[in-house]
Design an enzyme around this catalytic site. Structure first.
Site, PDB file in Angstrom:
ATOM      1  N   GLY A  45       0.815  -1.216   0.000  1.00  0.00           N
ATOM      2  CA  GLY A  45       0.000   0.000   0.000  1.00  0.00           C
ATOM      3  C   GLY A  45       0.846   1.262   0.000  1.00  0.00           C
ATOM      4  N   CYS A  46       1.895   1.256   0.803  1.00  0.00           N
ATOM      5  CA  CYS A  46       2.764   2.434   0.903  1.00  0.00           C
ATOM      6  C   CYS A  46       3.518   2.675  -0.402  1.00  0.00           C
ATOM      7  CB  CYS A  46       3.730   2.274   2.075  1.00  0.00           C
ATOM      8  SG  CYS A  46       2.861   2.137   3.659  1.00  0.00           S
ATOM      9  N   THR A  47       3.878   1.603  -1.091  1.00  0.00           N
ATOM     10  CA  THR A  47       4.569   1.731  -2.375  1.00  0.00           C
ATOM     11  C   THR A  47       3.627   2.324  -3.427  1.00  0.00           C
ATOM     12  OG1 THR A  47       6.050  -0.096  -1.816  1.00  0.00           O
ATOM     13  CG2 THR A  47       5.870   0.477  -4.149  1.00  0.00           C
ATOM     14  N   VAL A  50       3.205   6.154  -2.597  1.00  0.00           N
ATOM     15  CA  VAL A  50       4.368   6.998  -2.894  1.00  0.00           C
ATOM     16  C   VAL A  50       4.648   7.053  -4.401  1.00  0.00           C
ATOM     17  CG1 VAL A  50       6.217   5.287  -2.620  1.00  0.00           C
ATOM     18  CG2 VAL A  50       6.645   7.675  -2.004  1.00  0.00           C
TER      19      VAL A  50
END
Length: 152
Positions: A45-47, A50
């Site tokens: 999710g964070c990838t 960003v």
């Protein structure tokens, strides 16, 4: 857990970026700041989040905005994340989650029916004078950068 509201001053902070350089909110007075908190480098999710912010960076800049991502990861982890994903935005390290707590972006959360304590995916749009104009909590990673761009 305290949550920040629109039309309140953004809490001041100074954190280290991936290159061990101190970055403060006051460095960006005169620009809009998109300050977003995410749980962990190199996670799905964070990838996605960003990468979306990186893809839209020029559009944010055209609106006079700078993007700052904050997580508890250390500067070395940020450096690796930036290199491996070819990211174009500044990532800041908040290892003790002090800044996240100040912004109400740390606390109890529910993931897949399990309760835990950690970073709550949150984004703050801060105006040129340092005032919060949007405080978004529990955001979804996918499509979030586009939504934030629309708020500027």
């Amino acid at each position: 857990m305290m949550r920040l509201e629109s039309n309140t001053p953004a809490p001041a902070f100074t954190l280290c970026n991936a290159h061990h350089k101190s970055v403060s909110l006051k460095d960006f007075l005169g620009k809009s700041v998109v300050l977003y908190f995410y749980p962990k480098d190199n996670t799905p999710g964070c990838t996605i989040e960003v990468q979306d912010f990186t893809k839209l960076k020029a559009e944010f800049e055209a609106k006079g905005a700078v993007i700052l991502g904050v997580s508890p990861d250390d500067t070395q982890s940020h450096c690796h994340f930036i290199e491996s994903e070819q990211l174009g935005i500044e990532l800041l390290s908040d290892p003790d989650c002090k800044v996240a707590k100040t912004y109400g972006a740390y606390g109890e959360k529910n993931l897949y029916g399990k309760t835990s304590v950690g970073i709550i995916r949150s984004t703050f749009v801060i105006d040129k004078e340092g005032k919060i104009i949007h405080a978004l909590y529990n955001v979804k990673a996918k499509g979030h950068a586009q939504k934030v761009l629309g708020l500027l």
